[in-house]
Design a protein around this motif. Structure first.
Motif, PDB file in Angstrom:
ATOM      1  N   ARG A  97       0.880  -1.175   0.000  1.00 55.81           N
ATOM      2  CA  ARG A  97       0.000   0.000   0.000  1.00 55.81           C
ATOM      3  C   ARG A  97       0.913   1.218   0.000  1.00 55.81           C
ATOM      4  NH1 ARG A  97      -2.844   1.282   5.230  1.00 55.81           N
ATOM      5  NH2 ARG A  97      -2.972  -0.964   5.226  1.00 55.81           N
ATOM      6  N   LEU A  98       0.605   2.176  -0.837  1.00 53.03           N
ATOM      7  CA  LEU A  98       1.393   3.401  -0.850  1.00 53.03           C
ATOM      8  C   LEU A  98       1.163   4.131   0.462  1.00 53.03           C
ATOM      9  CD1 LEU A  98       0.718   4.647  -4.477  1.00 53.03           C
ATOM     10  CD2 LEU A  98       2.609   3.260  -3.641  1.00 53.03           C
ATOM     11  N   GLU A  99       2.248   4.542   1.106  1.00 55.46           N
ATOM     12  CA  GLU A  99       2.133   5.201   2.400  1.00 55.46           C
ATOM     13  C   GLU A  99       1.407   6.531   2.223  1.00 55.46           C
ATOM     14  OE1 GLU A  99       5.606   6.710   4.864  1.00 55.46           O
ATOM     15  OE2 GLU A  99       5.233   4.710   5.670  1.00 55.46           O
ATOM     16  N   GLY A 100       0.449   6.777   3.082  1.00 53.85           N
ATOM     17  CA  GLY A 100      -0.343   7.985   2.986  1.00 53.85           C
ATOM     18  C   GLY A 100      -1.503   7.863   2.017  1.00 53.85           C
ATOM     19  N   GLY A 101      -1.758   6.672   1.501  1.00 59.81           N
ATOM     20  CA  GLY A 101      -2.837   6.478   0.542  1.00 59.81           C
ATOM     21  C   GLY A 101      -3.594   5.194   0.823  1.00 59.81           C
ATOM     22  N   THR A 102      -4.544   4.879  -0.045  1.00 63.56           N
ATOM     23  CA  THR A 102      -5.356   3.671   0.133  1.00 63.56           C
ATOM     24  C   THR A 102      -5.141   2.674  -0.995  1.00 63.56           C
ATOM     25  OG1 THR A 102      -7.192   4.719  -1.029  1.00 63.56           O
ATOM     26  CG2 THR A 102      -7.144   4.936   1.371  1.00 63.56           C
ATOM     27  N   LYS A 103      -4.385   3.061  -2.033  1.00 62.33           N
ATOM     28  CA  LYS A 103      -4.178   2.184  -3.187  1.00 62.33           C
ATOM     29  C   LYS A 103      -3.279   1.019  -2.796  1.00 62.33           C
ATOM     30  CE  LYS A 103      -4.149   3.547  -7.381  1.00 62.33           C
ATOM     31  NZ  LYS A 103      -3.929   4.074  -8.698  1.00 62.33           N
ATOM     32  N   GLU A 104      -3.754  -0.197  -3.085  1.00 62.69           N
ATOM     33  CA  GLU A 104      -3.002  -1.406  -2.796  1.00 62.69           C
ATOM     34  C   GLU A 104      -2.813  -2.199  -4.070  1.00 62.69           C
ATOM     35  OE1 GLU A 104      -4.989  -3.682   0.216  1.00 62.69           O
ATOM     36  OE2 GLU A 104      -4.823  -2.095   1.710  1.00 62.69           O
ATOM     37  N   GLY A 105      -1.684  -2.917  -4.149  1.00 61.00           N
ATOM     38  CA  GLY A 105      -1.422  -3.745  -5.308  1.00 61.00           C
ATOM     39  C   GLY A 105      -0.219  -4.634  -5.077  1.00 61.00           C
ATOM     40  N   TRP A 106       0.029  -5.514  -6.035  1.00 64.38           N
ATOM     41  CA  TRP A 106       1.126  -6.481  -5.944  1.00 64.38           C
ATOM     42  C   TRP A 106       2.306  -6.004  -6.764  1.00 64.38           C
ATOM     43  CZ3 TRP A 106       0.940 -10.711  -2.794  1.00 64.38           C
ATOM     44  CH2 TRP A 106      -0.311 -11.062  -2.285  1.00 64.38           C
ATOM     45  N   VAL A 107       3.515  -6.140  -6.202  1.00 68.06           N
ATOM     46  CA  VAL A 107       4.753  -5.816  -6.910  1.00 68.06           C
ATOM     47  C   VAL A 107       5.707  -6.995  -6.800  1.00 68.06           C
ATOM     48  CG1 VAL A 107       4.559  -3.334  -6.563  1.00 68.06           C
ATOM     49  CG2 VAL A 107       5.806  -4.701  -4.903  1.00 68.06           C
ATOM     50  N   LYS A 108       6.669  -7.059  -7.704  1.00 70.19           N
ATOM     51  CA  LYS A 108       7.675  -8.117  -7.690  1.00 70.19           C
ATOM     52  C   LYS A 108       8.536  -7.969  -6.435  1.00 70.19           C
ATOM     53  CE  LYS A 108       9.070 -11.290 -10.667  1.00 70.19           C
ATOM     54  NZ  LYS A 108       8.576 -12.614 -10.473  1.00 70.19           N
ATOM     55  N   ALA A 109       8.770  -9.064  -5.726  1.00 69.90           N
ATOM     56  CA  ALA A 109       9.568  -9.039  -4.491  1.00 69.90           C
ATOM     57  C   ALA A 109      11.032  -8.775  -4.811  1.00 69.90           C
ATOM     58  CB  ALA A 109       9.424 -10.360  -3.758  1.00 69.90           C
ATOM     59  N   GLY A 110      11.758  -8.258  -3.849  1.00 70.21           N
ATOM     60  CA  GLY A 110      13.185  -7.992  -4.001  1.00 70.21           C
ATOM     61  C   GLY A 110      13.494  -6.570  -4.434  1.00 70.21           C
ATOM     62  N   ASN A 111      12.482  -5.757  -4.624  1.00 68.13           N
ATOM     63  CA  ASN A 111      12.680  -4.379  -5.070  1.00 68.13           C
ATOM     64  C   ASN A 111      12.316  -3.359  -3.998  1.00 68.13           C
ATOM     65  OD1 ASN A 111      13.382  -5.167  -7.759  1.00 68.13           O
ATOM     66  ND2 ASN A 111      11.228  -5.628  -8.087  1.00 68.13           N
ATOM     67  N   ILE A 112      12.082  -3.860  -2.788  1.00 64.91           N
ATOM     68  CA  ILE A 112      11.712  -2.993  -1.686  1.00 64.91           C
ATOM     69  C   ILE A 112      12.631  -3.307  -0.511  1.00 64.91           C
ATOM     70  CG2 ILE A 112       9.891  -2.423  -0.027  1.00 64.91           C
ATOM     71  CD1 ILE A 112       7.872  -2.989  -2.205  1.00 64.91           C
ATOM     72  N   GLU A 113      13.116  -2.243   0.124  1.00 63.75           N
ATOM     73  CA  GLU A 113      14.005  -2.384   1.275  1.00 63.75           C
ATOM     74  C   GLU A 113      13.207  -2.038   2.544  1.00 63.75           C
ATOM     75  OE1 GLU A 113      18.279  -0.640   1.713  1.00 63.75           O
ATOM     76  OE2 GLU A 113      16.829   0.983   2.013  1.00 63.75           O
ATOM     77  N   ARG A 114      13.366  -2.861   3.543  1.00 66.19           N
ATOM     78  CA  ARG A 114      12.650  -2.641   4.804  1.00 66.19           C
ATOM     79  C   ARG A 114      13.268  -1.454   5.537  1.00 66.19           C
ATOM     80  NH1 ARG A 114      10.484  -7.244   8.711  1.00 66.19           N
ATOM     81  NH2 ARG A 114       9.431  -5.919  10.193  1.00 66.19           N
ATOM     82  N   VAL A 115      12.409  -0.559   6.057  1.00 70.30           N
ATOM     83  CA  VAL A 115      12.862   0.569   6.873  1.00 70.30           C
ATOM     84  C   VAL A 115      12.163   0.502   8.216  1.00 70.30           C
ATOM     85  CG1 VAL A 115      13.442   2.095   4.956  1.00 70.30           C
ATOM     86  CG2 VAL A 115      11.143   2.108   5.831  1.00 70.30           C
ATOM     87  N   ASP A 116      12.867   0.970   9.235  1.00 72.56           N
ATOM     88  CA  ASP A 116      12.288   0.934  10.592  1.00 72.56           C
ATOM     89  C   ASP A 116      11.693   2.260  10.961  1.00 72.56           C
ATOM     90  OD1 ASP A 116      13.069  -1.692  10.909  1.00 72.56           O
ATOM     91  OD2 ASP A 116      15.062  -1.097  11.595  1.00 72.56           O
TER      92      ASP A 116
END
Length: 150
Positions: A131-150
């Motif tokens: 889900r885009l932060e600050g929004g309501t749009k949700e969807g699927w993306v290919k894994a491995g392209n997002i880095e976890r942040v704390d």
């Protein structure tokens, strides 16, 4: 007779020099043109509205991330169970799909460095629902392209 022969030899050699020089100039021109990368293509299925809103979303995202850091208790409560925050690391951005496969309908996108919330992963761990932060749009993306942040 000798001066006529000399003029002929000089004329032929000058013509050959001009032809060789112009051939080299043309070759250098085309070699330099091929060294320039082409502009990024725009395809008919690309949505110009999504592309134009992406930089604005990034600016809003920066503003919302500063407000999130000011109140960490609120942001922690807003996450669903098992979800975590992340940041897009793929330099070209990501396409959000309706289902976790490459042939699914494209429903939006996330730009480079945009902050997202990872809601779940597919069973084969190849796709992540975001889900885009600050929004309501949700969807699927290919894994491995997002880095976890704390």
């Amino acid at each position: 007779m000798l001066s006529g022969l000399l003029k002929f030899i000089l004329g032929v050699s000058l013509a050959i020099a001009v032809l060789i020089g112009s051939g080299v100039a043309v070759a250098l021109y085309f070699m330099n043109r091929t060294a320039i990368p082409p502009a990024k293509p725009i395809f008919s299925n690309d949505s110009p509205a999504v592309q134009n809103k992406s930089p604005k979303a990034t600016n809003k995202e920066t503003a919302s991330s500063s407000s999130d850091s000011a109140t960490p208790n609120e942001s922690a409560e807003a996450l669903p169970p098992g979800a975590y925050r992340g940041r897009v690391t793929w330099s070209e951005g990501l396409s959000m799909r309706a289902e976790p496969n490459q042939d699914a309908e494209r429903i939006g996108g996330a730009t480079f460095n945009q902050r997202v919330i990872i809601l779940e992963e597919s069973q084969d761990k190849d796709w992540q629902k975001i889900r885009l932060e600050g929004g309501t749009k949700e969807g699927w993306v290919k894994a491995g392209n997002i880095e976890r942040v704390d």
